[in-house]
Design an enzyme around this catalytic site. Structure first.
Site, mmCIF file in Angstrom:
data_model
loop_
_atom_site.group_PDB
_atom_site.id
_atom_site.type_symbol
_atom_site.label_atom_id
_atom_site.label_comp_id
_atom_site.label_asym_id
_atom_site.label_seq_id
_atom_site.Cartn_x
_atom_site.Cartn_y
_atom_site.Cartn_z
ATOM 1 N N ASN A 214 0.849 -1.195 0.000
ATOM 2 C CA ASN A 214 0.000 0.000 0.000
ATOM 3 C C ASN A 214 0.887 1.249 0.000
ATOM 4 O O ASN A 214 2.109 1.140 -0.057
ATOM 5 C CB ASN A 214 -0.940 -0.019 1.211
ATOM 6 N N ASP A 283 -4.083 -7.060 5.439
ATOM 7 C CA ASP A 283 -4.978 -7.975 6.157
ATOM 8 C C ASP A 283 -4.864 -9.405 5.625
ATOM 9 O O ASP A 283 -5.159 -10.353 6.331
ATOM 10 C CB ASP A 283 -6.433 -7.491 6.024
ATOM 11 N N PRO A 309 -2.275 -12.367 10.734
ATOM 12 C CA PRO A 309 -2.643 -12.111 12.126
ATOM 13 C C PRO A 309 -2.913 -10.622 12.319
ATOM 14 O O PRO A 309 -2.261 -9.790 11.696
ATOM 15 C CB PRO A 309 -1.396 -12.541 12.917
ATOM 16 N N ASP A 310 -3.882 -10.275 13.178
ATOM 17 C CA ASP A 310 -4.123 -8.873 13.524
ATOM 18 C C ASP A 310 -3.207 -8.543 14.703
ATOM 19 O O ASP A 310 -3.463 -8.972 15.840
ATOM 20 C CB ASP A 310 -5.600 -8.653 13.875
ATOM 21 N N ILE A 311 -2.149 -7.807 14.427
ATOM 22 C CA ILE A 311 -1.106 -7.560 15.436
ATOM 23 C C ILE A 311 -1.676 -6.779 16.624
ATOM 24 O O ILE A 311 -1.502 -7.149 17.788
ATOM 25 C CB ILE A 311 0.075 -6.774 14.807
ATOM 26 N N PHE A 327 -4.620 3.025 14.915
ATOM 27 C CA PHE A 327 -5.011 3.985 13.883
ATOM 28 C C PHE A 327 -6.118 3.346 13.055
ATOM 29 O O PHE A 327 -6.175 2.119 12.951
ATOM 30 C CB PHE A 327 -3.820 4.322 12.968
ATOM 31 N N LYS A 341 -13.556 -0.204 15.518
ATOM 32 C CA LYS A 341 -12.238 -0.837 15.755
ATOM 33 C C LYS A 341 -11.807 -0.691 17.209
ATOM 34 O O LYS A 341 -11.216 -1.599 17.783
ATOM 35 C CB LYS A 341 -11.170 -0.236 14.828
ATOM 36 N N LYS A 345 -11.389 -4.286 18.864
ATOM 37 C CA LYS A 345 -10.019 -4.694 19.178
ATOM 38 C C LYS A 345 -9.676 -4.422 20.645
ATOM 39 O O LYS A 345 -8.556 -4.649 21.074
ATOM 40 C CB LYS A 345 -9.030 -3.969 18.257
HETATM 41 O O1 PMT Z 1 2.908 5.998 6.572
HETATM 42 P P1 PMT Z 1 2.297 7.309 6.123
HETATM 43 O O2 PMT Z 1 2.447 7.541 4.635
HETATM 44 O O3 PMT Z 1 2.796 8.467 6.937
HETATM 45 O O4 PMT Z 1 0.711 7.218 6.362
HETATM 46 C C1 PMT Z 1 0.232 7.122 7.675
HETATM 47 C C2 PMT Z 1 -0.971 6.174 7.744
HETATM 48 C C3 PMT Z 1 -2.122 6.736 6.909
HETATM 49 C C4 PMT Z 1 -0.588 4.785 7.222
HETATM 50 C C5 PMT Z 1 -1.346 6.069 9.281
HETATM 51 O O5 PMT Z 1 -1.652 7.331 9.782
HETATM 52 C C6 PMT Z 1 -2.543 5.153 9.494
HETATM 53 O O6 PMT Z 1 -3.692 5.545 9.424
HETATM 54 N N1 PMT Z 1 -2.248 3.850 9.802
HETATM 55 C C7 PMT Z 1 -3.240 2.780 9.920
HETATM 56 C C8 PMT Z 1 -3.463 2.220 8.555
HETATM 57 C C9 PMT Z 1 -4.479 1.119 8.453
HETATM 58 O O7 PMT Z 1 -4.403 0.424 7.473
HETATM 59 O O8 PMT Z 1 -5.345 0.933 9.399
HETATM 60 P P2 PMT Z 1 -6.434 -0.265 9.425
HETATM 61 O O9 PMT Z 1 -7.726 0.436 9.553
HETATM 62 O O10 PMT Z 1 -6.290 -1.221 8.318
HETATM 63 O O11 PMT Z 1 -6.031 -1.038 10.735
HETATM 64 C C10 PMT Z 1 -6.495 -0.651 12.036
HETATM 65 C C11 PMT Z 1 -5.393 -0.770 13.047
HETATM 66 O O12 PMT Z 1 -5.003 -2.140 13.214
HETATM 67 C C12 PMT Z 1 -4.118 -0.017 12.694
HETATM 68 O O13 PMT Z 1 -3.605 0.494 13.887
HETATM 69 C C13 PMT Z 1 -3.191 -1.112 12.129
HETATM 70 O O14 PMT Z 1 -1.815 -0.823 12.352
HETATM 71 C C14 PMT Z 1 -3.623 -2.332 12.941
HETATM 72 N N2 PMT Z 1 -3.503 -3.606 12.217
HETATM 73 C C15 PMT Z 1 -4.228 -3.833 11.091
HETATM 74 C C16 PMT Z 1 -4.150 -5.071 10.473
HETATM 75 C C17 PMT Z 1 -3.296 -6.068 11.012
HETATM 76 N N3 PMT Z 1 -3.170 -7.250 10.437
HETATM 77 N N4 PMT Z 1 -2.577 -5.789 12.115
HETATM 78 C C18 PMT Z 1 -2.665 -4.589 12.733
HETATM 79 O O15 PMT Z 1 -1.986 -4.355 13.733
#
Ligand code: PMT
Length: 410
Positions: A214, A283, A309-311, A327, A341, A345
């Site tokens: 991404n 994911d 895995p969802d870390i 985030f 979320k 979570k």
């Molecule tokens: O890196 P940059 O270019 O500066 O951009 C910053 C950002 C937009 C990436 C950042 O600010 C941001 O929003 N990060 C979260 C991105 C995301 O994909 O979130 P999510 O909605 O898919 O996941 C939710 C949360 O679970 C996140 O905290 C993610 O790190 C965590 N997660 C998700 C999937 C997974 N398998 N494991 C996780 O830990």
């Protein structure tokens, strides 16, 4: 407002980029700054002093010999008034004068007379920027502590392409805001605390030479790591593949895939007080990664994915979890998805990140966040990722301290 009550003295020298300065003044004022403008004679050829007077709300200073201006606010008074002296655009000529201490007009006189920090936003033809004389001048100015904003690279007014464009007004404003918002020893609110931060994208292999990923650049996570370090924390940064330099004095663990990020986090999470999941983690991953490069075939290609895995969820589900900040990068129904979320979570806090605009979020230098806990919601308006990281960490610390105090009083 990041520049509330800051006195910004703006020096404008004569380059085509001067036409952007009324917009710069407007943006500084929008952040709460008081702005006074000093122009060189040649700057007046590129931008009207009347326009600058209208947007700044103050008379423009131009000459040392202007009796009215000196009676209103003399040049020494102006030099003392400034919290910062920003010269934008700074031409090669002005930079040379600053280097050698020339004071043959009001702008350069003020540069000598002020005790405030000086920041320059160079703007010139790319060949002039690359000239040995300019290189030597900028080195000397840097050695003296002059702050440098840009220049940016791109197409120039003369048709050349290369370094020498003045950076955009919003980036100059962000730079000044970062300068004032930077943390000091007094802000070492995380002294003795261990913070782990995930940052950047993950890559999931499709075969030995291809992957899916991404647009995460790692900038937000790296800004958090730098700010947390400056605020006294011992920081471990678990980073996906990015092309930016890690901050100083931070332990960096480099990983590629989501599974590797998971393993690196879980291997060290017991020691952490706080876990911040800023990474954009894939994911899904390919169920079976071919050992050889996939060959082109007629027709369609069907791939089968399995879940990674969802870390963050795994960390929050531990018996004694660290404080968790997640985030949520979303393009629609941002807050609703973020709240979902937070609950699903079982997090302490979530930063909802609207990534529908290319100006903010993924891969840009700026971002805006809505920080949500079970009982609270605070908006952090658009700012540089570093300024935002400082504000976000302050909010995190408030929530973290409340939880720690509640635990103690039980
Ligand atoms: O890196 P940059 O270019 O500066 O951009 C910053 C950002 C937009 C990436 C950042 O600010 C941001 O929003 N990060 C979260 C991105 C995301 O994909 O979130 P999510 O909605 O898919 O996941 C939710 C949360 O679970 C996140 O905290 C993610 O790190 C965590 N997660 C998700 C999937 C997974 N398998 N494991 C996780 O830990």
């Amino acid at each position: 407002m990041q520049l509330e009550q800051k006195n910004v003295l703006l020096g404008i020298s004569g380059g085509i980029a001067a036409y952007k300065t009324p917009d710069l003044v407007r943006k500084l004022i929008a952040q709460g700054a008081n702005v006074r403008v000093v122009m060189t004679d040649s700057a007046k050829e590129f931008v009207s002093s009347l326009a600058l007077q209208a947007v700044s709300g103050n008379k423009i200073s131009n000459s040392l010999l202007d009796e009215d201006a000196e009676a209103a606010m003399g040049h020494i008074e102006l030099a003392r008034w400034a919290d910062i002296f920003v010269i934008a655009p700074a031409t090669a000529n002005v930079m040379a004068k600053l280097t050698h201490g020339l004071a043959d007009d009001l702008l350069t006189t003020l540069a000598l007379a002020t005790a405030a920090p000086i920041a320059i936003a160079p703007a010139m033809n790319q060949q002039m920027w690359a000239a040995p004389a300019t290189t030597e001048n900028i080195q000397k100015l840097q050695e003296r502590g002059v702050l440098q904003i840009g220049p940016a690279s791109g197409e120039q007014a003369c048709g050349d392409i290369g370094y020498g464009r003045m950076v955009e007004p919003e980036d100059i404003v962000s730079f000044i805001a970062d300068y004032f918002s930077d943390v000091s020893e007094a802000d070492a609110i995380f002294a003795g605390k261990k913070i782990m931060i995930t940052a950047g994208p993950t890559r999931e292999a499709l075969d030995p030479v291809r992957y899916i990923s991404n647009h995460s650049s790692g900038k937000m996570g790296y800004a958090l790591a730098e700010a947390a370090r400056k605020m006294g924390a011992q920081v471990t940064l678990v980073s996906g593949p990015v092309s930016i330099k890690p901050p100083a004095n931070v332990d960096v663990v480099s990983v590629t895939s989501a599974q590797q990020m998971h393993d690196a986090v879980m291997g060290n999470i017991q020691q952490q007080d706080i876990f911040i999941a800023c990474a954009a983690v894939a994911d899904f991953r390919l169920a079976d990664v071919p050992t050889h490069k996939v060959k082109k075939k007629e027709g369609t290609l069907t791939l089968s994915f399995e879940q990674n895995p969802d870390i963050l969820k795994t960390v929050a589900a531990q018996t004694n979890p660290p404080f968790t900040l997640g985030f949520a990068a979303e393009t629609n129904d941002v807050e609703a998805y973020a709240r979902n979320k937070l609950e699903r979570k079982k997090l302490n806090m979530i930063a909802a990140n609207d990534v529908s605009s290319s100006e903010l979020g993924f891969n840009s230098d700026r971002n805006a966040l809505t920080v949500i806990t079970t009982d609270n919601k605070i908006s952090l308006p658009a700012a540089s990722k570093y300024s935002l990281a400082i504000e976000l960490l302050k909010l995190l610390n408030n929530e973290y301290s409340t939880i720690q105090n509640n635990k103690k009083s039980k």
